[in-house]
Design an enzyme around this catalytic site. Structure first.
Site, PDB file in Angstrom:
ATOM      1  N   SER A 271       0.852  -1.198   0.000  1.00  0.00           N
ATOM      2  CA  SER A 271       0.000   0.000   0.000  1.00  0.00           C
ATOM      3  C   SER A 271       0.879   1.235   0.000  1.00  0.00           C
ATOM      4  O   SER A 271       2.089   1.156   0.189  1.00  0.00           O
ATOM      5  CB  SER A 271      -0.905  -0.009   1.238  1.00  0.00           C
ATOM      6  OG  SER A 271      -0.178   0.501   2.339  1.00  0.00           O
ATOM      7  N   LYS A 272       0.232   2.378  -0.211  1.00  0.00           N
ATOM      8  CA  LYS A 272       0.971   3.647  -0.265  1.00  0.00           C
ATOM      9  C   LYS A 272       1.875   3.830   0.942  1.00  0.00           C
ATOM     10  O   LYS A 272       2.951   4.396   0.852  1.00  0.00           O
ATOM     11  CB  LYS A 272      -0.018   4.809  -0.286  1.00  0.00           C
ATOM     12  CG  LYS A 272      -0.575   5.086  -1.655  1.00  0.00           C
ATOM     13  CD  LYS A 272      -1.475   6.295  -1.581  1.00  0.00           C
ATOM     14  CE  LYS A 272      -2.569   6.151  -2.623  1.00  0.00           C
ATOM     15  NZ  LYS A 272      -3.807   6.777  -2.273  1.00  0.00           N
ATOM     16  N   ARG A 273       1.405   3.365   2.080  1.00  0.00           N
ATOM     17  CA  ARG A 273       2.165   3.556   3.317  1.00  0.00           C
ATOM     18  C   ARG A 273       3.527   2.856   3.289  1.00  0.00           C
ATOM     19  O   ARG A 273       4.411   3.174   4.056  1.00  0.00           O
ATOM     20  CB  ARG A 273       1.367   3.039   4.524  1.00  0.00           C
ATOM     21  CG  ARG A 273       0.251   3.940   4.945  1.00  0.00           C
ATOM     22  CD  ARG A 273      -0.403   3.386   6.196  1.00  0.00           C
ATOM     23  NE  ARG A 273      -0.889   2.012   5.980  1.00  0.00           N
ATOM     24  CZ  ARG A 273      -2.033   1.722   5.395  1.00  0.00           C
ATOM     25  NH1 ARG A 273      -2.799   2.684   4.948  1.00  0.00           N
ATOM     26  NH2 ARG A 273      -2.419   0.475   5.255  1.00  0.00           N
ATOM     27  N   ASP A 274       3.673   1.876   2.405  1.00  0.00           N
ATOM     28  CA  ASP A 274       4.933   1.145   2.359  1.00  0.00           C
ATOM     29  C   ASP A 274       6.059   1.947   1.702  1.00  0.00           C
ATOM     30  O   ASP A 274       7.213   1.565   1.777  1.00  0.00           O
ATOM     31  CB  ASP A 274       4.755  -0.193   1.627  1.00  0.00           C
ATOM     32  CG  ASP A 274       3.838  -1.124   2.400  1.00  0.00           C
ATOM     33  OD1 ASP A 274       4.099  -1.324   3.599  1.00  0.00           O
ATOM     34  OD2 ASP A 274       2.875  -1.627   1.817  1.00  0.00           O
ATOM     35  N   GLY A 275       5.728   3.056   1.060  1.00  0.00           N
ATOM     36  CA  GLY A 275       6.758   3.894   0.437  1.00  0.00           C
ATOM     37  C   GLY A 275       7.248   3.327  -0.885  1.00  0.00           C
ATOM     38  O   GLY A 275       7.158   2.124  -1.129  1.00  0.00           O
TER      39      GLY A 275
END
Ligand code: GLU
Length: 514
Positions: A271-275
């Site tokens: 997800s986006k949070r994983d960078g």
């Protein structure tokens, strides 16, 4: 001898919806389609699926085209990229199946929708959203697939026309045969079979002018003679619907290959949070396109042995759908940095310097082809001087963006660092001052201010000490203000004698005045 049946030309497509920033998964889909087409001397088509008028924007589309261009994934057919002001971005097409933007293909879809309606393969449905939703909820509560149960299936064309005349809202549904098995051979996952009972009569358009994804996709895959549909695993559930549509329209179905999910290191969906999931992070974060592509290619594909470094040309040669794994592909940022570092080290110093320059815009500005001005000090510097700095850091650079922090010390008047940083191990203030005074004395006497000479002279002194670090650490910090840097001899050479001496004196003052 019977003549060999002519093989169908390989044509793949990447069909993004410009409804958000392009993500790594999209680039991988584009890449695998590109590689497969090129490997087989086929065509790679870019089709913009912008039927969702509310969520699609021109800006996202532009970003997408520019990103694909940055990654060097050139499409054979699709919108033409142009930065020329007089040409609207992407308004021209190359290829015989134009237009390649679904929002401009309304007439094509209308024709096929009408065909489905005329042949009774589709029908108007007047059920309200609430009615359909309640039905789905009920079916789910009894453990059944949440499908449309077909209330409007039996409306005659006349009845439907009458309801339309009365201004009743409606959608167009595909008439799915009941209880048939839809089979296809996924080139990655093997045979897949789905019962139509789990699909029901799905909506294919809001009206004749507003077709929806599964329908437009199936029509375009046929019209554009796509031979292989290679896309993310999340589309598996769409495939049987598209196959049914193609059959009803009298088209052959393409071959399908569904790519494994990309997972984070916890093996959850990325997800986006994983960078490092949005392409901007690659483009602006100091990654090279060729390194990024190399990294992305390994997300679910491998050459069958342990080689990991491939140029785009080598990927084309090596690529095959058989070597794509079924299991989720784990995304490892450290690997990306490692690959990028490897590519950076292969660059000539000229190339690397050119690549680093955009990351130094806070410190320097171009004054001519070969010269720059240091913003803070007003000094003129040459490209060669920049090259002398960059070469000191080439080995340790993992991404271009790191260069800013590594070499800012060359572009500022004053370094800011805490006094504690100068201390090496147990040294006290007077020992540090003594160490810096020694360096000052040695360096002041040097005429030939080359790194080799500086090193030789300093080593002579350092050897007299119980630990070389006692001399070299405080000097290095005085010159750089940093915990890590290139060796002090090289830094001193590039800084020049005057600045080197100034910085040592400043460091001595810093210790004395605290
Ligand atoms: N437009 C779809 C998406 O962006 C692509 C579907 C497909 O490849 O068939 O997810």
């Amino acid at each position: 001898m019977t003549p060999k049946k002519e093989e169908k030309r390989i044509r793949t497509r990447y069909a993004p919806s410009p409804t958000g920033p392009l993500h790594i998964g999209g680039v991988r889909t584009a890449l695998f389609n590109y590689l497969f087409a090129k490997k087989n001397n086929g065509d790679f088509i870019l089709r913009i699926e912008d039927t969702d008028k509310e969520r699609s924007t021109k800006e996202y589309e532009q970003q997408l085209l520019k990103a694909l261009e940055w990654f060097n994934l050139k499409w054979d057919e699709g919108p033409v990229l142009s930065d020329q002001k007089e040409i609207d971005f992407g308004s021209h097409y190359i290829g015989e199946c134009a237009p390649y933007r679904q929002s401009e293909r309304g007439e094509v879809y209308k024709k096929y929708l009408q065909k489905l309606l005329d042949e009774n393969n589709a029908y108007y449905c007047f059920c309200t959203k609430e009615e359909v939703e309640a039905q789905k909820q009920y079916l789910m509560s009894i453990g059944e697939s949440p499908i449309y149960l077909g209330k409007c299936r039996s409306l005659t064309k006349e009845q439907a026309e009458e309801l339309k005349k009365q201004g009743k809202d409606c959608v167009i549904r595909f008439r799915t045969s009941e209880n048939i098995k839809i089979k296809f051979n996924d080139l990655i996952r093997g045979d897949i079979e789905i019962n139509s009972a789990t699909m029901g009569d799905f909506v294919i358009a809001k009206d004749l002018d507003t077709p929806l994804y599964n329908f437009t996709c199936a029509v375009d895959d046929a019209e554009m003679q796509i031979s292989h549909v290679i896309r993310g695993e999340d589309h598996i559930s769409n495939t049987p619907k598209q196959i049914l549509l193609l059959k009803a329209l009298g088209f052959d179905e393409p071959k399908y290959a569904h790519l494994p999910l990309i997972l984070n290191e916890q093996r959850k969906k990325l997800s986006k949070r994983d960078g490092k999931t949005s392409v901007d992070e690659y483009i602006n974060g100091g990654y090279l396109p060729e390194a990024s592509i190399n990294f992305i290619a390994l997300l679910g594909w491998n050459p069958g042995d342990n080689r990991e470094i491939f140029s785009l040309e080598e990927l084309i040669k090596e690529f095959s759908l058989e070597k794509i794994q079924k299991a989720g592909a784990v995304f490892n940022i450290e690997k990306l940095d490692w690959i990028n570092g490897l590519y950076l080290r292969k660059k000539s110093i000229k190339e690397l310097t050119n690549l680093c320059i955009p990351f130094l815009s806070d410190f320097i500005e171009k004054t001519s082809i070969e010269t720059f001005k240091i913003k803070q000090t007003g000094e003129e510097i040459s490209v060669e001087w920049l090259e002398r700095i960059i070469v000191l850091y080439q080995e340790r650079l993992k991404k271009l963006s790191e260069i800013t922090e590594m070499i800012d010390l060359f572009f500022v008047n004053d370094l800011n660092y805490p006094k504690e940083l100068i201390k090496w191990k147990e040294m006290d203030d007077s020992q540090i001052i003594q160490s810096l005074e020694t360096s000052l004395m040695v360096l002041s006497q040097i005429e030939d201010f080359s790194a080799e000479n500086i090193q030789a002279q300093l080593f002579k002194e350092a050897e007299k000490m119980e630990n070389k670090g006692n001399l070299l650490w405080p000097l290095r910090v005085a010159l750089t203000g940093k915990k890590n840097s290139a060796p002090p001899f090289q830094i001193a050479e590039v800084l020049g004698k005057e600045k080197t001496i100034q910085r040592i004196k400043k460091a001595i003052k810093l210790i004395e005045h605290e």
